[in-house]
Design a protein around this motif. Structure first.
Motif, PDB file in Angstrom:
ATOM      1  N   LEU A 188      30.207  -5.266  39.710  1.00  0.00           N
ATOM      2  CA  LEU A 188      30.965  -5.477  40.939  1.00  0.00           C
ATOM      3  C   LEU A 188      30.014  -5.405  42.123  1.00  0.00           C
ATOM      4  O   LEU A 188      29.158  -4.515  42.194  1.00  0.00           O
ATOM      5  CB  LEU A 188      32.056  -4.395  41.071  1.00  0.00           C
ATOM      6  CG  LEU A 188      32.962  -4.460  42.301  1.00  0.00           C
ATOM      7  CD1 LEU A 188      33.781  -5.755  42.294  1.00  0.00           C
ATOM      8  CD2 LEU A 188      33.899  -3.243  42.318  1.00  0.00           C
ATOM      9  N   ALA A 189      30.117  -6.394  43.034  1.00  0.00           N
ATOM     10  CA  ALA A 189      29.309  -6.386  44.264  1.00  0.00           C
ATOM     11  C   ALA A 189      30.248  -6.637  45.445  1.00  0.00           C
ATOM     12  O   ALA A 189      31.447  -6.848  45.279  1.00  0.00           O
ATOM     13  CB  ALA A 189      28.231  -7.466  44.183  1.00  0.00           C
ATOM     14  N   ASP A 190      29.684  -6.638  46.661  1.00  0.00           N
ATOM     15  CA  ASP A 190      30.541  -6.821  47.852  1.00  0.00           C
ATOM     16  C   ASP A 190      31.257  -8.171  47.838  1.00  0.00           C
ATOM     17  O   ASP A 190      32.338  -8.324  48.390  1.00  0.00           O
ATOM     18  CB  ASP A 190      29.685  -6.743  49.131  1.00  0.00           C
ATOM     19  CG  ASP A 190      29.102  -5.340  49.310  1.00  0.00           C
ATOM     20  OD1 ASP A 190      28.123  -5.186  50.078  1.00  0.00           O
ATOM     21  OD2 ASP A 190      29.627  -4.414  48.636  1.00  0.00           O
ATOM     22  N   ASP A 191      30.623  -9.179  47.184  1.00  0.00           N
ATOM     23  CA  ASP A 191      31.189 -10.542  47.199  1.00  0.00           C
ATOM     24  C   ASP A 191      32.017 -10.851  45.967  1.00  0.00           C
ATOM     25  O   ASP A 191      32.336 -12.010  45.713  1.00  0.00           O
ATOM     26  CB  ASP A 191      30.052 -11.576  47.352  1.00  0.00           C
ATOM     27  CG  ASP A 191      29.084 -11.518  46.176  1.00  0.00           C
ATOM     28  OD1 ASP A 191      28.257 -12.433  46.062  1.00  0.00           O
ATOM     29  OD2 ASP A 191      29.171 -10.559  45.366  1.00  0.00           O
ATOM     30  N   HIS A 194      30.158 -10.270  39.327  1.00  0.00           N
ATOM     31  CA  HIS A 194      29.046 -11.070  38.800  1.00  0.00           C
ATOM     32  C   HIS A 194      29.103 -10.973  37.287  1.00  0.00           C
ATOM     33  O   HIS A 194      29.291  -9.874  36.744  1.00  0.00           O
ATOM     34  CB  HIS A 194      27.708 -10.585  39.359  1.00  0.00           C
ATOM     35  CG  HIS A 194      27.549 -10.902  40.810  1.00  0.00           C
ATOM     36  ND1 HIS A 194      26.697 -11.880  41.274  1.00  0.00           N
ATOM     37  CD2 HIS A 194      28.190 -10.400  41.909  1.00  0.00           C
ATOM     38  CE1 HIS A 194      26.807 -11.954  42.588  1.00  0.00           C
ATOM     39  NE2 HIS A 194      27.699 -11.062  42.996  1.00  0.00           N
ATOM     40  N   VAL A 225      39.160  -4.052  41.495  1.00  0.00           N
ATOM     41  CA  VAL A 225      39.407  -5.118  42.482  1.00  0.00           C
ATOM     42  C   VAL A 225      40.894  -5.448  42.447  1.00  0.00           C
ATOM     43  O   VAL A 225      41.621  -5.004  41.559  1.00  0.00           O
ATOM     44  CB  VAL A 225      38.597  -6.405  42.145  1.00  0.00           C
ATOM     45  CG1 VAL A 225      37.106  -6.189  42.241  1.00  0.00           C
ATOM     46  CG2 VAL A 225      38.977  -6.949  40.756  1.00  0.00           C
TER      47      VAL A 225
END
Ligand SMILES: N[C@H](CCC[C@H](N)C(=O)O)C(=O)O
Length: 264
Positions: A188-191, A194, A225
């Motif tokens: 998990l990333a800010d955008d 992945h 999310v």
């Protein structure tokens, strides 16, 4: 022998050879599909698709993996056959009926309900699919989700640090998965999410539509999310939307590369 037209297409680099057998039947064995999918001795693709007549939908979609095995679901190829149809359609698959709609150059597929119980994946024995008490070296505590095909999802710190070309086949063929499994590693990333995927019957692919759906469902179930969520794969990004209890919606691009003819 007869000449058969095919379409070479891809969804974010996950590539397909697609035969439209709605007018002229085309019987293909797994061995023939494997030969056609071979990137050195055949046409070359991750999956080989045959569109066939259906009594329940606009057409039936038969899916062969590169190794000649059949699968009941393929998200990226489903988008491609909708783009080929050029209009909103219903598609019959081995996993049920899917809906496809075209808008602004992208295709959205209603991928239906995810399978969440151990016997829907399937697994060899009962267990909690949200936090499975299993592991392979550094990959542990995965989630299992069926999108009509089996997926196991590992959330890791960095997907690029995982030796997926070595661990993928080890997990794909583990007896815990009686029908083998598609192996997803995600962070998990800010955008968004992945994702890299070792596909059952095809190996490392540039994108996996059902893998993106399964990984988004797993992340939403774990409350990492909420939908809609961008899923960034090596070949590009898919947008996956899902609310618990509902159908999974997948949106993304397709590309038609060329049309060819081959004697079969
Ligand atoms: N390898 C998968 C089928 C293709 C899935 C993937 N290409 C997609 O876009 O969903 C399986 O055996 O279940």
């Amino acid at each position: 022998m007869a000449q058969h037209r095919f379409h070479k297409m891809h969804g974010l680099g996950n590539d397909f050879v697609i035969f439209d057998a709605r007018e002229h039947d085309l019987a293909l064995s797994g061995d023939q599909a494997r030969a056609l999918a071979d990137r050195h001795r055949g046409i070359g693709c991750d999956q080989l698709i045959v569109m066939r007549p259906s009594q329940r939908a606009d057409f039936f979609m038969q899916i062969f993996n590169q190794d000649g095995s059949e699968a009941a679901a393929c998200g990226n190829a489903t988008r491609c056959v909708v783009a080929l149809a050029g209009r909103d359609v219903t598609i019959e698959t081995g996993a049920g009926l899917l809906g496809g709609t075209l808008a602004d150059g992208a295709v959205t597929i209603d991928m239906g309900l995810p399978g969440l119980d151990w016997n829907a994946i399937p697994l060899a024995y009962a267990m909690d699919t949200l936090t499975m008490p299993v592991g392979w070296e550094d990959l542990a505590d995965p989630v299992a989700v069926s999108m009509g095909n089996p997926h196991v999802i590992f959330f890791v710190a960095d997907t690029h640090a995982v030796e997926l070309e070595r661990l993928g086949p080890m997990i794909e063929h583990d007896p815990l998965f009686p029908e083998r499994v598609n192996v997803n590693v995600a962070h998990l990333a800010d955008d968004g999410l992945h994702l890299r995927v070792w596909e059952r019957g095809a190996g490392l692919t540039q994108a996996c539509g059902t893998g993106a759906c399964a990984t988004a469902v797993a992340a939403i179930r774990r409350k990492l999310v909420t939908g809609p969520v961008p899923v960034h794969l090596p070949g590009g990004t898919l947008i996956i939307d899902w609310q618990p209890g509902g159908h999974v919606q997948m949106t993304g691009p397709t590309t038609h590369v060329f049309t060819g003819e081959i004697d079969l």
